[in-house]
Design an enzyme around this catalytic site. Sequence first.
Site, PDB file in Angstrom:
ATOM      1  N   GLU A 205       0.836  -1.194   0.000  1.00 54.18           N
ATOM      2  CA  GLU A 205       0.000   0.000   0.000  1.00 54.18           C
ATOM      3  C   GLU A 205       0.865   1.236   0.000  1.00 54.18           C
ATOM      4  OE1 GLU A 205      -2.483  -0.304   3.476  1.00 54.18           O
ATOM      5  OE2 GLU A 205      -3.845  -1.705   2.497  1.00 54.18           O
ATOM      6  N   ARG A 302     -16.141  -8.794  13.534  1.00 48.55           N
ATOM      7  CA  ARG A 302     -16.317  -9.214  14.933  1.00 48.55           C
ATOM      8  C   ARG A 302     -16.606  -7.975  15.761  1.00 48.55           C
ATOM      9  NH1 ARG A 302     -11.436  -6.955  16.914  1.00 48.55           N
ATOM     10  NH2 ARG A 302      -9.804  -6.965  15.335  1.00 48.55           N
TER      11      ARG A 302
HETATM   12  P1  ADP Z   1      -9.493  -3.866  17.591  1.00 46.11           P
HETATM   13  O1  ADP Z   1     -10.441  -4.864  18.136  1.00 46.11           O
HETATM   14  O2  ADP Z   1      -9.917  -2.508  17.847  1.00 46.11           O
HETATM   15  O3  ADP Z   1      -9.113  -4.098  16.157  1.00 46.11           O
HETATM   16  P2  ADP Z   1      -7.037  -4.944  18.406  1.00 46.11           P
HETATM   17  O4  ADP Z   1      -6.594  -5.218  17.018  1.00 46.11           O
HETATM   18  O5  ADP Z   1      -6.017  -4.465  19.374  1.00 46.11           O
HETATM   19  O6  ADP Z   1      -8.175  -3.894  18.446  1.00 46.11           O
HETATM   20  O7  ADP Z   1      -7.799  -6.230  19.029  1.00 46.11           O
HETATM   21  C1  ADP Z   1      -7.608  -7.493  18.602  1.00 46.11           C
HETATM   22  C2  ADP Z   1      -6.497  -8.050  19.421  1.00 46.11           C
HETATM   23  O8  ADP Z   1      -6.944  -8.260  20.739  1.00 46.11           O
HETATM   24  C3  ADP Z   1      -6.020  -9.394  18.995  1.00 46.11           C
HETATM   25  O9  ADP Z   1      -5.137  -9.350  17.934  1.00 46.11           O
HETATM   26  C4  ADP Z   1      -5.351  -9.907  20.271  1.00 46.11           C
HETATM   27  O10 ADP Z   1      -3.985  -9.544  20.337  1.00 46.11           O
HETATM   28  C5  ADP Z   1      -6.074  -9.180  21.356  1.00 46.11           C
HETATM   29  N1  ADP Z   1      -6.897 -10.054  22.196  1.00 46.11           N
HETATM   30  C6  ADP Z   1      -7.474 -11.203  21.895  1.00 46.11           C
HETATM   31  N2  ADP Z   1      -8.169 -11.682  22.916  1.00 46.11           N
HETATM   32  C7  ADP Z   1      -8.024 -10.816  23.921  1.00 46.11           C
HETATM   33  C8  ADP Z   1      -8.512 -10.732  25.258  1.00 46.11           C
HETATM   34  N3  ADP Z   1      -9.316 -11.641  25.765  1.00 46.11           N
HETATM   35  N4  ADP Z   1      -8.165  -9.677  26.011  1.00 46.11           N
HETATM   36  C9  ADP Z   1      -7.394  -8.704  25.502  1.00 46.11           C
HETATM   37  N5  ADP Z   1      -6.925  -8.739  24.248  1.00 46.11           N
HETATM   38  C10 ADP Z   1      -7.212  -9.770  23.465  1.00 46.11           C
HETATM   39  P1  ADP Z   2      -4.515  -4.732  11.540  1.00 46.82           P
HETATM   40  O1  ADP Z   2      -5.263  -5.881  10.951  1.00 46.82           O
HETATM   41  O2  ADP Z   2      -3.239  -5.122  12.150  1.00 46.82           O
HETATM   42  O3  ADP Z   2      -5.403  -3.893  12.404  1.00 46.82           O
HETATM   43  P2  ADP Z   2      -4.702  -2.537   9.622  1.00 46.82           P
HETATM   44  O4  ADP Z   2      -4.626  -2.661   8.160  1.00 46.82           O
HETATM   45  O5  ADP Z   2      -6.039  -2.237  10.195  1.00 46.82           O
HETATM   46  O6  ADP Z   2      -4.088  -3.841  10.277  1.00 46.82           O
HETATM   47  O7  ADP Z   2      -3.693  -1.404  10.069  1.00 46.82           O
HETATM   48  C1  ADP Z   2      -3.390  -1.144  11.410  1.00 46.82           C
HETATM   49  C2  ADP Z   2      -2.813   0.260  11.570  1.00 46.82           C
HETATM   50  O8  ADP Z   2      -1.645   0.415  10.745  1.00 46.82           O
HETATM   51  C3  ADP Z   2      -3.726   1.385  11.130  1.00 46.82           C
HETATM   52  O9  ADP Z   2      -4.608   1.767  12.150  1.00 46.82           O
HETATM   53  C4  ADP Z   2      -2.758   2.479  10.769  1.00 46.82           C
HETATM   54  O10 ADP Z   2      -2.295   3.161  11.898  1.00 46.82           O
HETATM   55  C5  ADP Z   2      -1.591   1.709  10.182  1.00 46.82           C
HETATM   56  N1  ADP Z   2      -1.700   1.610   8.712  1.00 46.82           N
HETATM   57  C6  ADP Z   2      -2.300   0.631   8.013  1.00 46.82           C
HETATM   58  N2  ADP Z   2      -2.210   0.844   6.685  1.00 46.82           N
HETATM   59  C7  ADP Z   2      -1.536   1.997   6.535  1.00 46.82           C
HETATM   60  C8  ADP Z   2      -1.090   2.760   5.405  1.00 46.82           C
HETATM   61  N3  ADP Z   2      -1.315   2.360   4.157  1.00 46.82           N
HETATM   62  N4  ADP Z   2      -0.397   3.901   5.641  1.00 46.82           N
HETATM   63  C9  ADP Z   2      -0.155   4.311   6.891  1.00 46.82           C
HETATM   64  N5  ADP Z   2      -0.517   3.638   7.983  1.00 46.82           N
HETATM   65  C10 ADP Z   2      -1.209   2.491   7.828  1.00 46.82           C
END
Ligand code: ADP
Ligand code: ADP
Length: 668
Positions: A205, A302
Amino acid sequence: MINKKKIEKLLIANRGEIACKIIKCAKNLGIPTVAIYSNEDANSLHVQLADEAVNIPGSLISETYMNSSAIINICKKYKANAIHPGYGLLSENAEFVKIVEKNKLIFIGPKSTIIKNMGEKDRAKLIMEKAGIPVIPGYHGENQDKNFLRKKANEIGYPVLIKARSGGGGRGMRVAHNKENFFSALEEASSEAKTNFNDKNILIEKYITKARHIEVQIFSDQHGNVVHFFDRDCTLQRRQQKIIEEAPSPKLSEDIRKFLGDLALNALRSIDYQGAGTIEFIADITGDLNKNKIYFMEMNTRIQVEHPVTEKITSTNLIEWQIKIANGLTLPKSQNEIYLNGWSIEARLYAEDINKNFLPQSGFLHHLKFPKISDHPNCIIDTGSKKGDFISPYYDPMIAKIISHGKNRKEAINHLRNCLFDIEVGGITTNLNLLKKLLRNNHFREGDIYTKFVENNIEQFMDKDIEPQFKALASLIIFNNLTPSQQNYWFNWKPTTYPINITIGHKVTSFFITRTGNKNFEVTFNNQDFYFSSVSLHDSTLKAKSKNKNFEIKFCVIKDKSTGNKIFTIFSDENTFAAVLKNSLTQVSVEQYKFEDSIFAPMHGIIKINNLKIKNRVKKGDVLLKLEAMKMEYSLIAPRDGIIKEIFCKNGEQVTENSKLLNLEKIK
Ligand code: ADP
Ligand code: ADP
Ligand code: MG
């Protein structure tokens, strides 16, 4: 097809705060619950709350909370006909959901086919592109040939972000700044992706250097109805993972708000969805925030960690919605019944060390005190932890989420900040000081933030040198603890001063304490003198006066069983710190490691050794061992050139913090 079956009993395939919340919601709806737990979690809150709880032997996530067959068997044995996966773990695992479907159980979430399509970021982008949703410019095709990929990166223009298509939790991502470092960034991203997600495929990206993360909560039922719950802002992050989230998103015009809501609904209509989901967008805010620079980033199929801020501003319970929709009901509200009410902010309290590049911490929560909610009626605390729990290296180190609600943003910030000031954690390093500092920061308060804001300004958020006055007060607390019967002490021994060596932030300082009157003390250290009067100690509070200023310092004391050290956590506004009184017997060996050529475990974790043998020659900076903890991998590197003399650990072994892992010999 409409699911005719009703949820009779619900199994919660998760742990921590989200498991607790799901159990409470199911109770409110009159649904009995079954919790599962690993060996580590036998005494956890979620186990206590559920109607029934079943152990899945083991500690590793793969053998417990992600053990599909064990979970299905428990459902059968305990007659649970539905599974709530929470977030993380199995929540977006299409294979697992397929098995659930095959066994005719109700999965609280969308169908496995949808999870598969939206779970892989490249596929999701293709689907969204077809639906007319703007996606981050880049390459998300099938060809994984590295020369081809570099050609694509050259065309996109540097910097580019190389992203694991199956990634999550901010892992499996690397920025390539130019043509020259493209291959090494590619190698790192795909190897991290392979280790974590068992899929080395990547997409590329355009890397947006100044970005905001804005997402929209959506819901749909099994009858084709869709709604959105407006936006959330999750811009405050560290290593691509959220720290503070809020709803609605600050500084967003009504026009853009509507635009995002409509985009999310269009995205949702293009897939056969059911349940809760989030469409994550990234906004390029170089210059300004405008519609033409907002792109679809990914969809999470989710419930998300930060869903409570949306609940607060829309007066709904999203987990209850999930359960109702899985039961075949129609959406409880239509779009025009969902409106914004005030502002809500969430702070994630993590066991991690800001001063060590956010290194997750593991260990005992010797001291944990949350305030009474009656003292903070505008806040809620969602947690699965309690005093005495062990924050284990096997799981995510989140301790709690603190969520505030106010009439406006300023009020929500202030409520949250006040609540954080009344939280005490001792025995383990957390990000609490950082959270407090962020909520006071002017840029944050103005809504003037971007995703790298915390990391780019980390100096200002790191623990500063503690003010000498507070160190002096800490020494008085320790002195009081050491000499409980003070009258006798000064009377019998008639000393002039009492010397104590105290370690604060890895530095040992000698304090000299003199009693100058009944309740008066003089503290001298580093050639500075401090005078305190009216010194008194009640429970866990020290009161004292100095230069007409009144101090009231809260603290807690913990004795570390393994070292015999006494750790005093001094709670003082944004500078909570630990003052350690080392056990004189272990002092030498603990101090030694700075000078000796040894590698110590920086935290509890699981050792990974790859081909390292005694007598191996190593170079300064070589990766000697890896430590896996909290699902992250840490490289332990050679402090200098040398020869491996002794190895004290085995591959796969669990080691505790500060344990010696190997000795390095000088090359003669
Ligand atoms: P969001 O839900 O906003 O995308 P995160 O990506 O931080 O935020 O949340 C998903 C992550 O939560 C998972 O990748 C894992 O690392 C973490 N996770 C999974 N189960 C639990 C749990 N029971 N308590 C806290 N964190 C967890
Ligand atoms: P994950 O599945 O780990 O949550 P995301 O694609 O949602 O992956 O990206 C997680 C974070 O990484 C975003 O909230 C942002 O801060 C950063 N990010 C993702 N894609 C980009 C991008 N193309 N340029 C800059 N920052 C990015
Ligand atoms: Mg994401």
